[in-house]
Motif scaffolding. Structure first.
Motif, short mmCIF file in Angstrom:
data_model
loop_
_atom_site.label_atom_id
_atom_site.label_comp_id
_atom_site.label_asym_id
_atom_site.label_seq_id
_atom_site.Cartn_x
_atom_site.Cartn_y
_atom_site.Cartn_z
N LEU A 169 104.34 13.91 25.51
CA LEU A 169 103.70 13.70 24.20
C LEU A 169 102.75 12.50 24.28
CD1 LEU A 169 103.51 14.62 21.27
CD2 LEU A 169 105.51 13.22 20.75
N MET A 170 103.22 11.42 24.89
CA MET A 170 102.35 10.23 25.04
C MET A 170 101.15 10.55 25.91
SD MET A 170 104.81 6.89 25.23
CE MET A 170 105.95 7.46 26.45
N LYS A 171 101.37 11.31 26.96
CA LYS A 171 100.28 11.70 27.87
C LYS A 171 99.23 12.52 27.10
CE LYS A 171 98.66 12.27 32.22
NZ LYS A 171 98.30 11.17 33.13
N SER A 172 99.70 13.39 26.21
CA SER A 172 98.77 14.24 25.44
C SER A 172 97.88 13.40 24.53
CB SER A 172 99.53 15.30 24.64
OG SER A 172 100.10 14.72 23.48
N ASP A 179 100.94 10.08 36.69
CA ASP A 179 101.62 11.37 36.64
C ASP A 179 102.96 11.19 35.91
OD1 ASP A 179 103.04 13.67 37.18
OD2 ASP A 179 103.15 13.34 39.35
N PRO A 180 103.24 11.95 34.87
CA PRO A 180 104.49 11.76 34.12
C PRO A 180 105.74 11.77 35.00
CG PRO A 180 103.07 13.23 32.90
CD PRO A 180 102.36 12.94 34.21
N GLU A 181 105.77 12.61 36.02
CA GLU A 181 106.97 12.67 36.87
C GLU A 181 107.16 11.37 37.65
OE1 GLU A 181 109.77 14.50 37.26
OE2 GLU A 181 109.04 15.63 35.54
N GLU A 182 106.04 10.74 38.03
CA GLU A 182 106.13 9.48 38.77
C GLU A 182 106.69 8.38 37.85
OE1 GLU A 182 102.32 8.32 40.35
OE2 GLU A 182 103.16 6.50 41.25
#
Ligand code: GLN
Length: 303
Positions: A169-172, A179-182
């Motif tokens: 959500l923050m990335k959007s 990268d969200p996974e990182e």
């Protein structure tokens, strides 16, 4: 004086037979024996007092958010507040609702969204984020052996769907650089750091000592940063129970779903408690009670 008081509180809280729930959403934490209970207090003049299971490691979980934020604050100064705010959320630690309404800007660094934003900043700023964050925590702990529990880390990494929702959500909203996974990977390692209750009270002494390590006199945070971080712990350290904790205990502190709580009395002591049984807000029931009794019986207040 402290030793007798801690023993008295320990037995008083045990006799209350308070019940609660262990963390279920991180499977590895569901297996910790429910009757574990420890209190440990370290004074800034170097005395140490403990009762119960204070030499057993437990999962710091959200308590470790304080360390990640300390490092990001040290590196970025006031610039960190372009990434995260300083308002209490009044919502659960993993809530998505406010984040949607506020365009992905996390209210404070002690809720999950805020700690994820802080981890994103650390990845921007550091060449080896995991190693440097860990060595920062070891420095404030004064203990080179502090590390994270791999089983707890893997357990949360494989089930952390809400945290994935928060960061996406923050990335959007364009708030996350990496990268969200990182970012999640660093966050899950942070949360799975283990300490004993004794190690935790020692590590929190810096926040009781104006940002300075009590053993070596090394200034880690400036006095102003330390004061402000304590203000954030006071207002945000217990999520939608921050008012209740302030009302009953009256110290800046931070809880985690591993059942730990660390709190400080500026200029005097740091205290840590551990009992895995949590209330509905994710805070240790016995831990809160023990700290309430401690500040009540001591009769000292920061207010
Ligand atoms: N690792 C946990 C999570 O992200 C930390 C929560 C907590 O201790 N309140 O859900």
């Amino acid at each position: 004086m402290y030793q007798d008081l801690l023993s008295q509180i320990y037995h008083e809280v045990k006799a209350l037979r308070l019940t609660g729930q262990q963390t279920a959403y991180i499977p590895e934490l569901a297996n910790i024996p429910a009757d574990k209970f420890a209190i440990h207090l370290s004074t800034i003049t170097g005395q140490k007092y403990g009762v119960g299971d204070f030499d057993e490691k437990f999962s710091l979980q959200s308590i470790a958010k304080v360390f990640a934020f300390s490092l990001a604050y040290k590196i970025k100064g006031a610039g960190i507040f372009n990434h995260v705010g300083v308002e209490p959320s009044g919502d659960p630690f993993n809530s998505l609702v406010q984040l949607e309404q506020e365009q992905g800007f996390p209210r404070n660094p002690l809720i999950n969204a805020g700690a994820l934003a802080v981890c994103d900043v650390l990845i921007n700023e550091l060449a080896n984020p995991e190693i440097e964050l860990m060595s920062f925590i070891r420095q404030i702990a004064g203990n080179e052996k502090i590390t994270y529990n791999t089983a707890v880390y893997k357990s949360e990494k494989s089930t952390g769907f809400r945290n994935r929702a928060l960061i996406n959500l923050m990335k959007s909203f364009g708030r996350i650089n990496n990268d969200p996974e990182e970012v999640l990977d660093l966050y899950f390692k942070l949360c799975s750091i283990e300490m004993t209750t004794a190690e935790l009270s020692q590590t929190f002494l810096m926040y009781a000592n104006r940002g300075k390590l009590p053993n070596s006199n090394v200034q880690i945070l400036t006095e102003s940063q330390s004061k402000r971080l304590n203000a954030i712990m006071q207002t945000c350290g217990f999520y939608d129970e921050a008012g209740e904790f302030t009302f009953r205990v009256g110290l800046p502190g931070k809880s985690g779903v591993g059942g730990g709580i660390a709190a400080i009395h500026p200029g005097k002591y740091a205290v840590a408690v551990w009992s895995p049984l949590l209330n509905s807000k994710g805070n240790s029931i016995k831990g809160m009670k023990a700290l309430e009794l401690l500040t009540t019986k001591l009769g000292w207040s920061i207010f």
